[in-house]
Scaffold this motif. Structure first.
Motif, mmCIF file in Angstrom:
data_model
loop_
_atom_site.group_PDB
_atom_site.id
_atom_site.type_symbol
_atom_site.label_atom_id
_atom_site.label_comp_id
_atom_site.label_asym_id
_atom_site.label_seq_id
_atom_site.Cartn_x
_atom_site.Cartn_y
_atom_site.Cartn_z
ATOM 1 N N ARG A 56 0.829 -1.220 0.000
ATOM 2 C CA ARG A 56 0.000 0.000 0.000
ATOM 3 C C ARG A 56 0.850 1.251 0.000
ATOM 4 N N TYR A 57 2.071 1.151 -0.470
ATOM 5 C CA TYR A 57 2.982 2.312 -0.424
ATOM 6 C C TYR A 57 2.504 3.396 -1.401
ATOM 7 N N PRO A 58 2.902 4.655 -1.145
ATOM 8 C CA PRO A 58 2.468 5.735 -2.037
ATOM 9 C C PRO A 58 2.941 5.476 -3.466
ATOM 10 N N ALA A 60 1.880 3.082 -5.497
ATOM 11 C CA ALA A 60 1.779 1.685 -5.959
ATOM 12 C C ALA A 60 0.664 1.556 -6.999
ATOM 13 N N ARG A 61 0.982 0.954 -8.100
ATOM 14 C CA ARG A 61 0.000 0.677 -9.156
ATOM 15 C C ARG A 61 0.563 -0.415 -10.058
ATOM 16 N N CYS A 62 -0.278 -0.986 -10.906
ATOM 17 C CA CYS A 62 0.225 -2.012 -11.823
ATOM 18 C C CYS A 62 1.010 -1.356 -12.957
ATOM 19 N N VAL A 185 14.819 6.573 1.283
ATOM 20 C CA VAL A 185 14.315 5.364 0.625
ATOM 21 C C VAL A 185 15.518 4.523 0.214
ATOM 22 N N VAL A 186 15.578 3.297 0.698
ATOM 23 C CA VAL A 186 16.653 2.368 0.324
ATOM 24 C C VAL A 186 16.109 1.477 -0.783
ATOM 25 N N GLY A 187 16.727 1.538 -1.968
ATOM 26 C CA GLY A 187 16.293 0.643 -3.044
ATOM 27 C C GLY A 187 15.656 1.396 -4.194
ATOM 28 N N GLY A 189 14.378 -0.333 -7.183
ATOM 29 C CA GLY A 189 13.677 -1.213 -8.117
ATOM 30 C C GLY A 189 12.298 -0.612 -8.376
ATOM 31 N N SER A 190 11.367 -1.425 -8.873
ATOM 32 C CA SER A 190 10.042 -0.903 -9.242
ATOM 33 C C SER A 190 9.339 -0.218 -8.077
ATOM 34 N N SER A 191 9.429 -0.800 -6.865
ATOM 35 C CA SER A 191 8.718 -0.207 -5.714
ATOM 36 C C SER A 191 9.316 1.150 -5.357
ATOM 37 N N ILE A 193 11.048 3.117 -7.332
ATOM 38 C CA ILE A 193 10.850 4.054 -8.447
ATOM 39 C C ILE A 193 9.409 4.566 -8.502
ATOM 40 N N GLN A 194 8.447 3.734 -8.076
ATOM 41 C CA GLN A 194 7.057 4.221 -8.024
ATOM 42 C C GLN A 194 6.839 5.163 -6.840
ATOM 43 N N SER A 195 7.457 4.849 -5.712
ATOM 44 C CA SER A 195 7.135 5.613 -4.501
ATOM 45 C C SER A 195 7.932 6.910 -4.378
ATOM 46 N N CYS A 330 17.637 -7.115 -17.958
ATOM 47 C CA CYS A 330 18.210 -8.253 -17.228
ATOM 48 C C CYS A 330 17.597 -8.302 -15.828
ATOM 49 N N LYS A 331 17.632 -7.174 -15.128
ATOM 50 C CA LYS A 331 16.735 -7.004 -13.981
ATOM 51 C C LYS A 331 15.413 -6.556 -14.580
ATOM 52 N N ARG A 332 14.315 -6.761 -13.875
ATOM 53 C CA ARG A 332 13.029 -6.393 -14.466
ATOM 54 C C ARG A 332 12.994 -4.887 -14.763
ATOM 55 N N LEU A 333 12.506 -4.556 -15.955
ATOM 56 C CA LEU A 333 12.389 -3.160 -16.353
ATOM 57 C C LEU A 333 11.394 -2.454 -15.428
ATOM 58 N N PHE A 391 12.321 0.846 3.366
ATOM 59 C CA PHE A 391 13.025 -0.203 2.642
ATOM 60 C C PHE A 391 12.179 -0.615 1.437
ATOM 61 N N ALA A 392 12.670 -0.231 0.259
ATOM 62 C CA ALA A 392 12.033 -0.677 -0.997
ATOM 63 C C ALA A 392 12.959 -1.745 -1.555
ATOM 64 N N THR A 393 13.255 -2.736 -0.701
ATOM 65 C CA THR A 393 14.347 -3.670 -0.962
ATOM 66 C C THR A 393 13.879 -5.022 -1.509
ATOM 67 N N GLY A 394 12.627 -5.095 -1.890
ATOM 68 C CA GLY A 394 12.174 -6.249 -2.653
ATOM 69 C C GLY A 394 11.823 -7.479 -1.844
ATOM 70 N N PHE A 395 11.969 -8.626 -2.485
ATOM 71 C CA PHE A 395 11.394 -9.873 -1.973
ATOM 72 C C PHE A 395 12.352 -11.050 -2.160
ATOM 73 N N ASP A 396 12.169 -12.055 -1.335
ATOM 74 C CA ASP A 396 12.774 -13.365 -1.577
ATOM 75 C C ASP A 396 11.827 -14.026 -2.583
ATOM 76 N N SER A 506 20.096 -10.551 -10.116
ATOM 77 C CA SER A 506 18.699 -10.129 -10.092
ATOM 78 C C SER A 506 17.909 -11.061 -9.190
ATOM 79 N N TRP A 507 16.684 -10.628 -8.849
ATOM 80 C CA TRP A 507 15.859 -11.529 -8.044
ATOM 81 C C TRP A 507 15.369 -12.722 -8.860
ATOM 82 N N TYR A 508 15.376 -12.596 -10.216
ATOM 83 C CA TYR A 508 15.044 -13.762 -11.048
ATOM 84 C C TYR A 508 16.021 -14.908 -10.749
#
Ligand code: FAD
Ligand code: NAP
Length: 547
Positions: A56-58, A60-62, A185-187, A189-191, A193-195, A330-333, A391-396, A506-508
């Motif tokens: 629910r971060y500021p 956030a959208r698809c 903001v640490v990170g 990636g997509s999160s 860059i959106q926030s 290579c990392k998600r765009l 922390f916009a540091t992504g996911f396992d 990358s997380w991939y």
């Protein structure tokens, strides 16, 4: 009790137990129930929606257009739901998930605020142990999400810090007011860059802590025009069909360019990329057909984006730090609204953690090691004070949520052991030694390289058909054959090896998580995969063992 009203009690025994009530678990419940199976869902959160419940971060959208990022299993649903923007916001997507839950009466078979802790295969059934009891299930479907296990990195002395900390993937439901606050903001990636652009508008000062610069393309988000929506809805089935024939199961109206980026003149290449840049969105990478297979083409496309960054960001030093040098895609765009422009604001600055690493946290902020020394070789440090650190540091990703469950299969083998060197599987759906257990969008399937809702629906339909057919036979269990699994893992590695995806961290590949095996997890190419799954089903579930 959360925002979804009543809480369903879990039955003692069901045909199908589902873990997770995001888009995957919700549709699995609907399909399994419609096929006549007694079904129950266990969900850690207090409501449906998964990703859109937690993130629910500021901002956030698809980043897959809303008209595509939605279910297609019900013509009535896709006709009646009205998306307001090209890329819907998190609240709107969550409202959609809640609407689906109501429309198909899903909540009566979901236990919210219930975490599945272990799964044990005993006497031809799964014992599903949760935070509130145990249920026996003939089949278990893991709809636990590819991006649902937050990665919260630790830093020296971070427990001393007295300000507020947040992770984008576990954002407070009541929202956060950053007015008058100094925020980090640490990170990026997509999160992040959106926030970042949205938080920058509110915070007194925003410092972006970037370890690796990302490539981001403009979203060009806009309100959806009624005429465009009507034109899609007039032939929604065909729109969906065209999308499903593309590699990423999205953007059928904007096919990948027929040529490689090296096969055209500089001017033609520039023009083609500019058209896609102006259009906005992930399909930028589809201007040419070899973006992720030809290193020279990839570099030319990356040069175009670097030039955009250089001409957008006023301060040349900040622009330099924001320019990625890795393979694009290579990392998600990432897809943004005013990300690079945000660095022209007076209240935003960038710290490049590769030049100025985090040394430790303090009570009031973070100490960084400076690139310069004190003249006798001792590194200098500098402290920045922050009221909040995000922390916009992504996911396992892909395996994180599954591995959090203690899963014990046939003959007592643990999934954690079987996956110690990588998530072996067959079709991304099943693992040898774990009968009647299915994953939705698991590693080994196109999953996160696609419009996820298409992949989710495809898997749910396939699994439902599979267990229905097994129910019609005299057999009781189905699992991947070990040789078919070995060949599948080899196939996924071969396909990934033909691309540039394995050329960066990358997380991939799981490299964002310390100690995780470095294995490219998703399988590029949705249409060939879907065809393969259909053939295998038609061929009496070739590669599966039924007993
Ligand atoms: P999730 O939505 O992650 O749901 C899994 C659920 O399982 C969660 O609610 C979790 O609480 C629950 N769960 C997990 N483990 C347990 C357990 N042990 N016990 C009980 N419950 C458990 N994809 C796209 O295609 N397009 C996009 O634009 C897009 N945008 C995204 C934006 C963000 C911020 C993120 C993080 C991801 C995005 N994705 C996007 C990917 C997104 O995750 C999928 O599109 C989709 O929502 C996944 O649905 P799911 O049901 O598979 O998983
Ligand atoms: P992410 O892409 O993994 O990005 C995490 C960021 O945090 C990276 O910049 C990473 O740097 C940084 N980071 C991680 N650990 C760090 C550490 N210890 N110190 C400093 N920096 C650290 O995660 P995400 O942004 O949450 O996105 C994950 C995926 O979710 C996306 O790729 C996408 O699939 C989906 N998503 C989509 C949208 C959308 O636009 N619809 C929005 C959000 C998420 P490194 O690169 O150096 O590791």
């Amino acid at each position: 009790m959360g925002n979804n009203g009543r809480m369903a009690a879990a039955p003692h025994r069901v045909d199908v137990a589902i873990v997770g009530a995001g888009f995957a678990g919700m549709y699995m419940l609907h399909r399994a129930r419609s096929a006549g199976f007694s079904t129950h869902v266990f969900e850690r959160g207090s409501g449906v929606g998964g990703t859109w419940y937690w993130n629910r971060y500021p901002g956030a959208r698809c980043d897959v257009p809303s008209l595509e990022y939605s279910y297609q299993f019900s013509e009535e649903l896709q006709q009646e739901w009205e998306w307001s923007e090209k890329y819907a916001t998190q609240p709107e997507i969550l409202r959609y998930a809640e609407h689906v839950a109501d429309r198909f009466d899903l909540r009566r078979d979901i236990s919210f605020e219930t975490t599945v802790q272990s799964l044990n295969w005993q006497n031809n059934a799964w014992r599903v142990s949760t935070t509130s009891g145990a249920t026996l299930a003939r089949f278990v479907v893991l709809a636990t999400g590819c991006l649902s296990a937050a990665n919260v990195p630790r830093f020296p002395d971070d427990d001393l810090y007295k300000g507020n900390t947040y992770h984008t993937g576990n954002w407070p439901h009541e929202g956060v007011d950053f007015s008058g606050k100094r925020v980090a903001v640490v990170g990026t990636g997509s999160s992040g860059i959106q926030s970042i652009p949205v938080i920058a508008e509110q915070a007194e000062y925003l410092t972006v802590l970037q370890r690796t610069p990302a490539y981001s393309v403009p979203a060009r988000n806009q309100t959806l025009s009624p005429d465009y929506v009507a034109s899609v809805k007039a032939n929604y089935g065909e729109f969906r069909r065209k999308n499903s024939l593309t590699r990423a199961a999205l953007g059928g109206d904007t096919p990948t360019g027929p040529q490689g980026a090296c096969e055209v003149s500089d001017q033609e290449r520039h023009n083609a990329l500019e058209v896609r840049w102006q259009k906005g969105g992930l399909l930028f990478l589809g201007a040419f057909n070899d973006a992720l297979t030809n290193p020279t083409s990839n570099r030319l496309i990356a040069d175009f984006v670097r030039e955009k960054i250089r001409t957008t960001v006023c301060d040349p030093e900040t622009a330099r730090k924001l320019m990625p040098d890795a393979v694009i895609g290579c990392k998600r765009l990432c897809v943004d609204t005013d990300y690079y422009e945000t660095f022209n604001r007076h209240n935003v600055s960038l710290i490049d953690l590769r030049e100025q690493p985090i040394q430790r946290f303090t009570e009031s902020g973070i100490v960084f090691t400076r690139p310069d020394t004190d003249g006798v070789g001792k590194p200098q440090t500098i402290e920045h004070e922050f009221d909040a650190v995000i922390f916009a540091t992504g996911f396992d990703a892909m395996t994180g949520a599954i591995n959090k469950i203690d899963i014990q299969g046939r003959d007592g083998q643990l999934l954690a052991d079987v996956w110690s060197e990588g998530p072996v599987n067959y079709l991304g759906l099943s693992v040898h030694g774990f009968p009647n257990l299915f994953m939705i969008t698991g590693p080994g399937s196109p999953s996160v390289l696609t419009n996820m809702i298409v992949s989710i629906q495809h898997h749910v339909d396939w699994i439902t058909e599979c267990i229905a057919q097994l129910g019609d036979s005299a057999k009781t269990t189905i699992e991947a054959d070990s040789e078919a699994q070995r060949e599948w893992v080899e196939h996924v590695n071969t396909v990934a090896g033909m691309t540039l995806y394995t050329s960066c961290s990358s997380w991939y590949l799981g490299t964002n998580i310390y100690g995780k095996p470095r294995v490219f997890m998703p399988l590029p190419g949705f249409p060939a995969y879907a065809q393969r799954c259909a053939e295998i089903a038609r061929d009496d579930y070739r590669g599966f063992v039924t007993r």
